[in-house]
Each structure stands twice: as structure tokens, then as C-alpha cells.
Write a protein that holds these residues in place. Structure first.
Motif, short mmCIF file in Angstrom:
data_model
loop_
_atom_site.label_atom_id
_atom_site.label_comp_id
_atom_site.label_asym_id
_atom_site.label_seq_id
_atom_site.Cartn_x
_atom_site.Cartn_y
_atom_site.Cartn_z
N PRO A 196 -0.09 23.90 5.82
CA PRO A 196 -1.47 23.69 5.32
C PRO A 196 -1.63 22.49 4.40
CG PRO A 196 -0.41 25.52 4.18
CD PRO A 196 0.51 25.14 5.31
N LEU A 197 -0.54 21.89 3.93
CA LEU A 197 -0.65 20.76 3.02
C LEU A 197 -0.64 19.42 3.74
CD1 LEU A 197 1.66 21.92 0.08
CD2 LEU A 197 -0.77 22.39 0.48
N ARG A 198 -0.46 19.42 5.06
CA ARG A 198 -0.45 18.17 5.81
C ARG A 198 -1.90 17.84 6.22
NH1 ARG A 198 4.69 16.41 6.68
NH2 ARG A 198 3.81 14.67 7.86
N GLU A 199 -2.54 16.99 5.43
CA GLU A 199 -3.96 16.71 5.62
C GLU A 199 -4.26 15.99 6.92
OE1 GLU A 199 -6.24 15.74 1.85
OE2 GLU A 199 -4.17 15.57 1.11
N GLN A 200 -3.28 15.23 7.45
CA GLN A 200 -3.53 14.56 8.72
C GLN A 200 -3.74 15.56 9.84
OE1 GLN A 200 -3.86 11.05 9.22
NE2 GLN A 200 -4.77 11.96 11.03
N LEU A 201 -3.04 16.69 9.79
CA LEU A 201 -3.25 17.73 10.79
C LEU A 201 -4.67 18.30 10.70
CD1 LEU A 201 0.15 19.67 10.59
CD2 LEU A 201 -0.61 18.15 12.43
N TRP A 202 -5.15 18.49 9.46
CA TRP A 202 -6.52 18.96 9.30
C TRP A 202 -7.52 17.94 9.85
CZ3 TRP A 202 -7.67 23.82 8.17
CH2 TRP A 202 -6.75 24.60 7.46
N ALA A 203 -7.24 16.65 9.59
CA ALA A 203 -8.13 15.61 10.11
C ALA A 203 -8.16 15.63 11.63
CB ALA A 203 -7.67 14.24 9.61
N HIS A 204 -6.99 15.77 12.25
CA HIS A 204 -6.93 15.85 13.71
C HIS A 204 -7.72 17.07 14.21
CE1 HIS A 204 -4.40 12.49 14.15
NE2 HIS A 204 -3.21 13.06 14.09
N LEU A 205 -7.56 18.21 13.52
CA LEU A 205 -8.26 19.43 13.94
C LEU A 205 -9.77 19.25 13.81
CD1 LEU A 205 -8.35 22.37 14.81
CD2 LEU A 205 -7.97 23.03 12.42
N MET A 206 -10.22 18.69 12.70
CA MET A 206 -11.65 18.47 12.52
C MET A 206 -12.22 17.57 13.60
SD MET A 206 -11.54 17.99 8.36
CE MET A 206 -13.23 17.35 8.23
N LEU A 207 -11.50 16.50 13.91
CA LEU A 207 -11.98 15.57 14.94
C LEU A 207 -11.98 16.22 16.32
CD1 LEU A 207 -12.97 12.70 15.48
CD2 LEU A 207 -10.57 12.01 15.78
N ALA A 208 -10.92 16.98 16.63
CA ALA A 208 -10.84 17.65 17.93
C ALA A 208 -11.98 18.65 18.09
CB ALA A 208 -9.49 18.34 18.08
N LEU A 209 -12.26 19.42 17.04
CA LEU A 209 -13.36 20.39 17.10
C LEU A 209 -14.71 19.69 17.25
CD1 LEU A 209 -12.14 22.82 14.30
CD2 LEU A 209 -12.40 23.42 16.72
N TYR A 210 -14.91 18.63 16.49
CA TYR A 210 -16.18 17.91 16.56
C TYR A 210 -16.40 17.33 17.95
CZ TYR A 210 -19.85 14.50 15.63
OH TYR A 210 -21.01 13.77 15.69
N ARG A 211 -15.36 16.74 18.52
CA ARG A 211 -15.48 16.14 19.85
C ARG A 211 -15.62 17.20 20.94
NH1 ARG A 211 -11.05 11.17 19.73
NH2 ARG A 211 -12.28 9.76 18.41
N SER A 212 -15.33 18.44 20.61
CA SER A 212 -15.50 19.55 21.56
C SER A 212 -16.82 20.27 21.36
CB SER A 212 -14.32 20.52 21.44
OG SER A 212 -13.09 19.88 21.66
N ALA A 213 -17.77 19.58 20.70
CA ALA A 213 -19.11 20.14 20.44
C ALA A 213 -19.03 21.38 19.56
CB ALA A 213 -19.84 20.43 21.74
N ARG A 214 -18.11 21.38 18.61
CA ARG A 214 -17.96 22.50 17.67
C ARG A 214 -18.07 21.97 16.25
NH1 ARG A 214 -12.64 25.66 19.67
NH2 ARG A 214 -13.15 26.87 17.80
N GLN A 215 -19.22 21.37 15.94
CA GLN A 215 -19.42 20.75 14.64
C GLN A 215 -19.27 21.73 13.50
OE1 GLN A 215 -23.22 18.84 14.19
NE2 GLN A 215 -22.75 17.98 12.19
N SER A 216 -19.85 22.91 13.61
CA SER A 216 -19.76 23.89 12.52
C SER A 216 -18.32 24.32 12.29
CB SER A 216 -20.63 25.11 12.83
OG SER A 216 -20.19 25.76 14.02
N ASP A 217 -17.54 24.46 13.37
CA ASP A 217 -16.13 24.81 13.21
C ASP A 217 -15.35 23.68 12.54
OD1 ASP A 217 -16.47 27.29 14.37
OD2 ASP A 217 -15.98 26.59 16.39
N ALA A 218 -15.72 22.43 12.86
CA ALA A 218 -15.06 21.28 12.23
C ALA A 218 -15.31 21.29 10.73
CB ALA A 218 -15.56 19.99 12.86
#
Length: 378
Positions: A196-218
Motif C-alpha cells: 500500500p505504500l507504493r504510490e506508483q501502483l496507486w497511480a497506475h490503478l487510478m489511471l486504469a480505472l479511469y480509462r475503463s470508464a470507472r471514474q468514481s472508482d478511480a
């Protein structure tokens, strides 16, 4: 006899017929220390300290020599009694594991990981992904776990583990650059739960969710990251991660996935308009010319900045690289330096036209940058 040394998991040495029994823990540790730097000498003094610790017994050096003699018989069973050793070689006051770097999985892993990251930075995510997957496949578990009490080995194992984590982040960046955002979401959700402390993984997850039309999840992922950082280490997310959240809220076009050809990478200019809102100007692919100025005829029309000339600058692409040329009376700037003639641009270069700051972004390179979490436009 060809030997392979495997450090990326439980330590083992493979011969033509499979694993070789090296003997007790101390003998194994000697080979492990030498395998960390194949082809480079390690002093007997350092080996003694690593195997026995700072309070080594008086007979430790003699015991080391006996262990080395045993290992030579094990690693070279066909060597004649008086024949010089070819694998575990004496070198001055120490020893060398005389094998090729490619015979040690850790060395091969770091070479492949480095090559993959370069390919990613060069805008070749497809080739990068293949190389990075090959690098990660060399891992069989936690590196060198049986030597956790040996400080040098444990320290190097921790370093290799960090490189592994960075390599995995780069492989996911390649997936995102190739448009595989939906397919990496489940993996990323598992990874942020584990790390949970690796912020780059969170950034990747946020971008992947946003690009999958899941803005609220991002956005929910950002809040989850923020809570975990606060609970575990008492800090706020990195400013670039907060910027990514802001871009998701604004639905910034710069976050959208843009398919790219084998030629020039898709690029854009990010800036703030007269109201302070983030704007992204996509640059056309292929050979192109884009003008910047205060006249309405300019492609990038910066009408609110009184220091902008009617035709202030021209950006040109030869099909592969973008460059900028100043056409103004008061100058254009790249990364704080006044532009003199024509200058090629690199990802995240900061341009200043008049009083307006513009960030040049290359999207395939942006996905490859380990520190990339969003536009750097002010």
C-alpha cells in the motif's frame, strides 16, 4: 561443466544434471556472496566477516580455506588434484567466481530489466513488455531467504527485491501504454493491497480505472491510498498523485489513452488558461507544424497573455521528433533557458511563451516514466 547460479528464490547451483549439493550453510553462503558479483574478487576478510560475523573465531580463515577446497571439488568434480581451479579462483587475498554474468540469474534479470525500461522510455511499449516479462519470469520466490542473517547477502536481496518491484511497475506501465487498462485492474488491486505504500501502483490503478470508464472508482482508489498512507506512515500522498486526482476530476483529455503508431509518439501541450483551468492541446501525429501566438489564426491561441507576440513560436515534427523555434521579439524559453534557434523537445520539457508556461508531453514516454503521475503543468 556449465553451471547456473540461481539467487532469485531459494539459492541453488545447477549443473548439467540438475541441482548440485553444496554442503552446509556456510559453504553455500560463500558461493552466494561470490555469485552476487561474478568475475569480481571478494577478499577473504570480507567473506569471514559475512559468514562468521564481526566476532569470528580465530580459526575462521583456516575454515574458509577448507570450505573453498571442498567447494572446488564439488563445482569441478573432474578437475585433476594439482590442476588450477577454473570456477572458484584465488585472486590475491580473496576469491573470484569465474563465470559469465549471464550464468547468474540476478545478473541476467538486471540486464533485462534495464533494457525493458529503456525500450519503454524510447516509446516501444510492445517490445518493452516482452523483455520485462522475461526478466520477471526469472524470479521463483523471495531472493536468498536462507541467508537473512548474513548482512551483505540480505542487503543485496533487499535491493534486488526493490528492482523487481520497479520492473513490475514498468511492465504495468507498458500494458497501460498498449491500452490494456481493463486487464490490469485486478492485478493492481491485489498489488496495492500487498504494497500500500507504493504510490506508483496507486497511480497506475487510478489511471486504469479511469480509462475503463470507472471514474468514481478511480477517485475512491485515491481516497483509499490517502487513508493507508495516513494510517501507516502519517503522510499525505505525493503532490503528483494529488495532481492526478485533480485531472481525473477535470476529466482531462491528457489522461485518455491514445493509440500510437510505430513512428512518432502522440504528444500534447498542457497549460493553464486565463481562468487557471488546465487545458491540453493535442499535437497532430506525423509530420506537422503548429503555431503559437496571440492572433486567432494561431493553432495554439494564447489571447489573454499580453506578452505573447502575434506569432510567438512554431513547433514542428519531422514525423518522429518535435522541435520548437522562436518567432517572437521578447523570446521563448525551454526549461528556463532562452531559445536560440531550433531545439528538439523531450518529454516534460517546460516551455515559456510570454508569461504562459506550457508542458510538452509525449504520451508513450509518459507512461514509461517511473515517476509519472500526471501532467507537470503549473
Amino acid at each position: 561443466m556449465h553451471l547456473t547460479f540461481r539467487l532469485l528464490g531459494s539459492f541453488e547451483v545447477l549443473g548439467p544434471e540438475g541441482p548440485i549439493a553444496l554442503g552446509g550453510l556456510k559453504q553455500r553462503a560463500i558461493v552466494a556472496v561470490l555469485a552476487l558479483t561474478p568475475g569480481r574478487p571478494v577478499s577473504a576478510h570480507r567473506l569471514v566477516e559475512e559468514i562468521w560475523g564481526p566476532e569470528a573465531p580465530a580459526q575462521a580463515t583456516a575454515s574458509l580455506q577448507a570450505y573453498v577446497s571442498n567447494l572446488r571439488r564439488i563445482l569441478e568434480p573432474d578437475r585433476a588434484p594439482r590442476e588450477q581451479a577454473r570456477v572458484l579462483v584465488s585472486d590475491g587475498a580473496g576469491y573470484v567466481l569465474a563465470v559469465e554474468p549471464e550464468d547468474v540469474d540476478a545478473q541476467r534479470f538486471e540486464r533485462l530489466a534495464g533494457e525493458g525500461k529503456v525500450l519503454l522510455r524510447d516509446g516501444r511499449p510492445d517490445a518493452a513488455r516482452e523483455v520485462l516479462i522475461e526478466a520477471l519470469a526469472l524470479w521463483r520466490g523471495t531472493a536468498l531467504t536462507e541467508f537473512r542473517d548474513q548482512p551483505v547477502i540480505a542487503s543485496e536481496a533487499a535491493r534486488l527485491t526493490e528492482v523487481r518491484a520497479e520492473t513490475l511497475e514498468a511492465r504495468i506501465a507498458a500494458d497501460l501504454a498498449l491500452g490494456a487498462h481493463a486487464s490490469v485492474i485486478a492485478e493492481l488491486q491485489r498489488l496495492v493491497d500487498e504494497e500500500p505504500l507504493r504510490e506508483q501502483l496507486w497511480a497506475h490503478l487510478m489511471l486504469a480505472l479511469y480509462r475503463s470508464a470507472r471514474q468514481s472508482d478511480a477517485l475512491a482508489a485515491y481516497q483509499q491510498c490517502r487513508r493507508r498512507l495516513d494510517e501507516e506512515v502519517g503522510i499525505e500522498p505525493h503532490p503528483s498523485l494529488r495532481q492526478l486526482e485533480a485531472e481525473i476530476l477535470q476529466q482531462a483529455p491528457s489522461l485518455d489513452w491514445v493509440p500510437t503508431s510505430a513512428g512518432a509518439a502522440a504528444a500534447s501541450l498542457a497549460y493553464r488558461d486565463e481562468a487557471g483551468s488546465l487545458q491540453v492541446f493535442p499535437l497532430p501525429p506525423g509530420t506537422a507544424r503548429v503555431t503559437v501566438g496571440r492572433e486567432a489564426a494561431a493553432d495554439l491561441w494564447i489571447f489573454w497573455d499580453k506578452r505573447i507576440s502575434r506569432l510567438h513560436a512554431v513547433l514542428e515534427c519531422d514525423g518522429e521528433r518535435w522541435a520548437v523555434r522562436d518567432e517572437s521579439s521578447n523570446g521563448s524559453y525551454v526549461n528556463g533557458d532562452r531559445l536560440d534557434g531550433r531545439q528538439e523537445l523531450s518529454h516534460d520539457d517546460e516551455l515559456r511563451f510570454g508569461a504562459t508556461l506550457v508542458t510538452f508531453r509525449v504520451h508513450r514516454e509518459a507512461a514509461a516514466e517511473p515517476t509519472y503521475l500526471g501532467t507537470n503543468a503549473p
